[in-house]
Enzyme design. Structure first.
Site, PDB file in Angstrom:
ATOM      1  CE1 TYR A 145      36.562  49.930  33.860  1.00  0.00           C
ATOM      2  CE2 TYR A 145      34.634  50.494  32.546  1.00  0.00           C
ATOM      3  CZ  TYR A 145      35.469  50.744  33.614  1.00  0.00           C
ATOM      4  OH  TYR A 145      35.209  51.804  34.450  1.00  0.00           O
ATOM      5  CB  SER A 186      31.394  51.687  34.335  1.00  0.00           C
ATOM      6  OG  SER A 186      31.348  52.180  33.009  1.00  0.00           O
TER       7      SER A 186
END
Length: 270
Positions: free
Chosen positions: A149, A136
């Site tokens: 995350y 990501s």
């Protein structure tokens, strides 16, 4: 990918994983989609002709069973897409330890277990094996309330790079894609929170707001990331190893210090 190949896609029931399965199947490759939920996997299998295999990638025995079943069915394993992942919002001082551990277990330990189980077969793959980690933009840029995350995706990036360095000389390539906001089931959840924070329930408007500063001015589609993944798996990317490909519309190239000039940005509490 240069001849029929066999690829395992984790987190293959929805979003980027399902889109990757579609792209690979359309190119004539054999695909095994795995995940924790049987129903979405079965739907992808019916649609694409991929093979569905329910497996929790945080469980070593289930991971080994997934790899063994793939090799037993097809006689080989040539590619691995590490896409399974979860998120839990919160800054360091707000995160429950259980949430932190769940994110790291799924997003880092799961890929580690998959790589350990798959590597002997990737090393034996004709023409060389290939790994793509779906990380990501959060792996390289931090956002508010995203500690677990972002940390996990940064770790996944370096895990895949370690494979590139340690096994590249034996013919295994390992690369990473870093998407920004992509329209998926997983992204719909934070967009729903943003919509409620904005005083409405319009998820589409939330996507537009979240991507307003993106140079392309929009969220991505899962198929756009899938095409990048398929390319990295293919012989067309034969010299690409240890790379990080941002599939983000250019948001990671933006200098935040220039934002106030063409845009007016107001901080929202919450």
């Amino acid at each position: 990918m240069g001849g029929k190949r066999v690829v395992v896609v984790t987190g293959g029931g929805t979003g980027i994983g399902a889109a990757t399965a579609r792209v690979l199947r359309e190119a004539g490759h054999e695909v095994v989609v795995s995940g924790r939920r049987a129903e979405p996997l079965a739907a992808v299998a019916r649609e694409t002709g991929a093979v569905a295999h329910v497996a929790d990638t945080t469980d070593q025995r289930q991971v080994e069973g997934l790899v063994a079943a793939t090799v037993e069915r097809f006689g080989q394993l040539d590619g691995l897409v590490l896409n399974a992942g979860i998120g839990r919002p919160g800054a360091v001082g707000e995160l429950a330890v259980e949430d932190w551990e769940a994110v790291l277990r799924t997003n880092v330990t799961g890929p580690f277990l998959m790589l350990r189980a798959a590597l002997p077969h990737l090393l034996a793959a004709e023409g060389g094996g290939a790994v793509v980690g779906v990380a990501s933009v959060s792996a390289i840029r931090s956002g508010h309330g995203n500690a677990a995350y972002a940390t996990s995706k940064a770790a996944l990036l370096q895990l895949c790079r370690s494979v590139a360095v340690d096994y590249g000389w034996q013919g295994v390539r390992s690369n990473v894609v870093c998407p920004s906001w992509i329209r998926t089931e997983m992204a719909d959840r934070p967009m729903g929170r943003l919509a409620r924070l904005s005083g409405h329930e319009d998820v589409e408007a939330a996507y537009e707001e979240a991507t307003r500063l993106n140079p392309l001015g929009r969220a991505g589609e899962a198929a756009e990331v899938a095409e990048a993944v398929a390319w990295l798996l293919s012989p067309a990317a034969s010299l690409v190893n240890g790379a990080v490909l941002n599939v983000d519309g250019g948001i990671s190239a933006l200098d935040p210090g220039t934002v106030p000039f063409p845009f007016r940005v107001e901080r929202r509490e919450g």
